[in-house]
Write an enzyme that holds these catalytic residues in place. Structure first.
Site, PDB file in Angstrom:
ATOM      1  N   ASP A   1      37.571 -36.587   9.228  1.00 19.85           N
ATOM      2  CA  ASP A   1      38.406 -35.825  10.165  1.00 19.85           C
ATOM      3  C   ASP A   1      37.771 -35.642  11.543  1.00 19.85           C
ATOM      4  O   ASP A   1      38.465 -35.306  12.496  1.00 19.85           O
ATOM      5  CB  ASP A   1      38.713 -34.437   9.573  1.00 19.85           C
ATOM      6  CG  ASP A   1      39.601 -34.555   8.352  1.00 19.85           C
ATOM      7  OD1 ASP A   1      40.592 -35.290   8.434  1.00 19.85           O
ATOM      8  OD2 ASP A   1      39.289 -33.937   7.327  1.00 19.85           O
TER       9      ASP A   1
ATOM     10  N   HIS B   1      30.429 -32.715   3.781  1.00 17.44           N
ATOM     11  CA  HIS B   1      31.243 -33.318   2.720  1.00 17.44           C
ATOM     12  C   HIS B   1      30.658 -32.988   1.368  1.00 17.44           C
ATOM     13  O   HIS B   1      29.447 -32.919   1.214  1.00 17.44           O
ATOM     14  CB  HIS B   1      31.333 -34.839   2.881  1.00 17.44           C
ATOM     15  CG  HIS B   1      32.497 -35.404   2.157  1.00 17.44           C
ATOM     16  ND1 HIS B   1      32.433 -35.771   0.832  1.00 17.44           N
ATOM     17  CD2 HIS B   1      33.766 -35.614   2.559  1.00 17.44           C
ATOM     18  CE1 HIS B   1      33.623 -36.194   0.461  1.00 17.44           C
ATOM     19  NE2 HIS B   1      34.454 -36.111   1.470  1.00 17.44           N
TER      20      HIS B   1
HETATM   21  N1  COA Z   1      29.782 -26.177   9.231  1.00 21.56           N
HETATM   22  C1  COA Z   1      28.748 -25.354   9.009  1.00 21.56           C
HETATM   23  N2  COA Z   1      28.102 -25.267   7.838  1.00 21.56           N
HETATM   24  C2  COA Z   1      28.548 -26.041   6.850  1.00 21.56           C
HETATM   25  C3  COA Z   1      29.630 -26.931   7.003  1.00 21.56           C
HETATM   26  C4  COA Z   1      30.236 -26.981   8.249  1.00 21.56           C
HETATM   27  N3  COA Z   1      31.265 -27.790   8.471  1.00 21.56           N
HETATM   28  N4  COA Z   1      29.851 -27.576   5.853  1.00 21.56           N
HETATM   29  C5  COA Z   1      28.946 -27.127   4.991  1.00 21.56           C
HETATM   30  N5  COA Z   1      28.170 -26.199   5.591  1.00 21.56           N
HETATM   31  C6  COA Z   1      27.045 -25.493   4.981  1.00 21.56           C
HETATM   32  C7  COA Z   1      27.551 -24.302   4.189  1.00 21.56           C
HETATM   33  O1  COA Z   1      27.636 -23.146   4.961  1.00 21.56           O
HETATM   34  C8  COA Z   1      26.478 -24.212   3.116  1.00 21.56           C
HETATM   35  O2  COA Z   1      25.338 -23.666   3.698  1.00 21.56           O
HETATM   36  P1  COA Z   1      24.409 -22.639   2.896  1.00 21.56           P
HETATM   37  O3  COA Z   1      23.904 -23.424   1.724  1.00 21.56           O
HETATM   38  O4  COA Z   1      23.384 -22.266   3.883  1.00 21.56           O
HETATM   39  O5  COA Z   1      25.315 -21.528   2.480  1.00 21.56           O
HETATM   40  C9  COA Z   1      26.163 -25.673   2.816  1.00 21.56           C
HETATM   41  O6  COA Z   1      26.416 -26.363   4.039  1.00 21.56           O
HETATM   42  C10 COA Z   1      26.995 -26.259   1.692  1.00 21.56           C
HETATM   43  O7  COA Z   1      28.380 -26.099   2.052  1.00 21.56           O
HETATM   44  P2  COA Z   1      29.550 -25.859   1.046  1.00 21.56           P
HETATM   45  O8  COA Z   1      30.646 -25.168   1.767  1.00 21.56           O
HETATM   46  O9  COA Z   1      29.045 -25.225  -0.219  1.00 21.56           O
HETATM   47  O10 COA Z   1      29.975 -27.337   0.741  1.00 21.56           O
HETATM   48  P3  COA Z   1      31.215 -27.768  -0.112  1.00 21.56           P
HETATM   49  O11 COA Z   1      30.838 -29.017  -0.780  1.00 21.56           O
HETATM   50  O12 COA Z   1      31.738 -26.669  -0.954  1.00 21.56           O
HETATM   51  O13 COA Z   1      32.336 -28.034   0.995  1.00 21.56           O
HETATM   52  C11 COA Z   1      33.408 -29.054   2.814  1.00 21.56           C
HETATM   53  C12 COA Z   1      32.535 -29.277   1.584  1.00 21.56           C
HETATM   54  C13 COA Z   1      33.840 -30.405   3.351  1.00 21.56           C
HETATM   55  C14 COA Z   1      34.657 -28.282   2.400  1.00 21.56           C
HETATM   56  C15 COA Z   1      32.603 -28.280   3.870  1.00 21.56           C
HETATM   57  O14 COA Z   1      31.545 -29.078   4.327  1.00 21.56           O
HETATM   58  C16 COA Z   1      33.469 -27.818   5.030  1.00 21.56           C
HETATM   59  O15 COA Z   1      34.074 -26.753   4.947  1.00 21.56           O
HETATM   60  N6  COA Z   1      33.562 -28.621   6.134  1.00 21.56           N
HETATM   61  C17 COA Z   1      34.419 -28.287   7.233  1.00 21.56           C
HETATM   62  C18 COA Z   1      35.867 -28.595   6.898  1.00 21.56           C
HETATM   63  C19 COA Z   1      36.145 -30.067   6.882  1.00 21.56           C
HETATM   64  O16 COA Z   1      35.731 -30.798   7.756  1.00 21.56           O
HETATM   65  N7  COA Z   1      36.891 -30.509   5.878  1.00 21.56           N
HETATM   66  C20 COA Z   1      37.291 -31.882   5.731  1.00 21.56           C
HETATM   67  C21 COA Z   1      36.641 -32.488   4.547  1.00 21.56           C
HETATM   68  S1  COA Z   1      36.959 -34.222   4.451  1.00 21.56           S
END
Ligand code: COA
Length: 379
Positions: free
Chosen positions: A316, A265
């Site tokens: 989710d 998140h």
């Molecule tokens: N699975 C694997 N790795 C994840 C992850 C996941 N679900 N969520 C974050 N990470 C990792 C990223 O790869 C990144 O790693 P790195 O620093 O080694 O590159 C780090 O954690 C930060 O992630 P980032 O994508 O920059 O976070 P964000 O704040 O931009 O995105 C979300 C937040 C929620 C979009 C992201 O966690 C995600 O895509 N989750 C899965 C989709 C989801 O469940 N969405 C519903 C949200 S309520």
């Protein structure tokens, strides 16, 4: 001439940490989520969805007669107009991605709305009521239309959650199902400046109308990084197949740099309080329908992700197995999110209008410069 402010070195991809507006609707502090000052735990345990809708829109809880009026008004608005039903039947429901169907029908609702040209506060409140009732019926009706079943009219005297299940299945839900689903609606109703609420606010900031803003929000919720994740969680669990295969699957996903849906998140780093409530619900409900292994697999993935990446489940993750246990088709999990989140979107839209300034950020230009136009004949 007034100076144009440009913060060239202040790019924040994804706007992380940017405070884009003031809001009195909901707040995230650490791992505490509140709607209008009430904790989500308090509301999940004690409130109905309708009380939350009133709270989000009016900044206070309703009294008994206000709640009855709201329930009645929502019920009235769950009855779709002839024009809307005709459009729904004319669309290719069998082929449609459910969120596309919802987005299209919601967009069309402005054309039959008596307040279409009125963006005043009272008119927006009426439109918010209509949209909340209508979205519930559109999602339920979509599933019936694509299955060749007749639409079911809402029953008066029952809440929106109860009626959603009734209009979807044609059967009256038992008290436990109705209560659990209502709690899910409470948990999903709002979430500060999330991606879809922001999108609704951006559309509103041009002084466009509530139907346009909600249509934008639905399109935004659809994405797998936002509301679309709940559906993907169930698909992932089904693909993994059993408890023993979880470790290998997740290890491989992480090696491939794939995102594990329902995990992580932007704001919560110590866990999403809604996920804790949904986890307990998932434990109970999966056992009740003889699919406890789905909960066990989820719990295992939850552990692995915490251990390997320090990431925790979001709303989710466990809602997927909760909705599956309730018997809902997987591809309408995200539209079900919208059945609840419409409450929050409308609150944000109504908050944006009176304190508006158009959203217009800058982009740091990284493209070509000094190009000279080549006539078509010379290209
Ligand atoms: N699975 C694997 N790795 C994840 C992850 C996941 N679900 N969520 C974050 N990470 C990792 C990223 O790869 C990144 O790693 P790195 O620093 O080694 O590159 C780090 O954690 C930060 O992630 P980032 O994508 O920059 O976070 P964000 O704040 O931009 O995105 C979300 C937040 C929620 C979009 C992201 O966690 C995600 O895509 N989750 C899965 C989709 C989801 O469940 N969405 C519903 C949200 S309520």
């Amino acid at each position: 001439m007034a100076e144009v402010k440009v913060y060239e070195d202040a790019i924040d991809k994804g706007l992380e940490g940017i405070v884009a507006c003031t809001t009195k609707i909901s707040s995230i502090q650490g791992n505490t989520l509140t709607y209008r000052g009430y904790t989500i735990e308090d509301l999940a345990a004690n409130s109905t969805f309708e009380e939350v809708v009133f709270l989000l829109w009016n900044d206070r809880l309703p009294n008994k007669s206000e709640l009855e009026t709201l329930k009645k008004d929502l019920n009235t608005n769950m009855k779709l107009s002839g024009e809307t039903v005709s459009l729904m039947k004319a669309l290719p429901a069998k082929k449609a991605i459910p969120m596309d169907f919802l987005r299209t029908v919601v967009s069309s609702l402005s054309m039959t709305d008596a307040d279409v040209a009125d963006n005043s506060e009272p008119a927006n409140m009426r439109k918010a009521l209509r949209l909340t009732g209508q979205i519930c019926s559109i999602v339920a009706g979509f599933d019936r239309i694509r299955n060749g079943q007749p639409l079911v009219e809402p029953k008066s005297g029952q809440g929106l959650g109860w009626n959603f299940v009734y209009m979807l299945t044609g059967k009256e839900p038992d008290a436990e199902l109705a209560k659990n689903f209502d709690t899910c609606l409470v948990l999903h109703a709002d979430h500060e400046i999330n991606c879809s609420a922001f999108s609704a606010r951006v559309t509103t900031s041009s002084l466009s109308d509530i139907h346009s803003a909600v249509t934008s929000a639905i399109g935004t919720l659809k994405g797998p990084l936002h509301g679309g994740a709940n559906e993907q969680v169930l698909r992932m669990l089904q693909k993994i197949g059993d408890l023993e295969a979880c470790e290998e699957f997740i290890t491989q996903a992480l090696a491939d740099k794939a995102k594990v849906m329902g995990i992580g998140h932007r704001v919560y780093k110590d866990g999403d309080p809604r996920a804790k409530i949904l986890r307990q619900m998932s434990d109970k409900l999966t056992a009740k329908v003889g699919k406890h292994v789905l909960y066990e697999m989820s719990a295992k993935i939850d552990d692995i992700m915490q251990e390997k990446k320090g990431l925790m489940p979001n709303v989710d993750f466990y809602s997927a197995t909760v909705y599956h246990s309730m018997g809902f088709p997987t591809d309408i999990f995200t539209p079900i999110f919208a059945v609840s989140r419409i409450a929050g979107w409308c609150a944000h839209i109504m908050e944006q209008y009176p304190n508006n300034r158009i959203y217009r950020p800058r982009g740091k230009y990284a493209g070509k410069t000094g190009q000279k136009f080549t006539p078509l004949a010379s290209r």
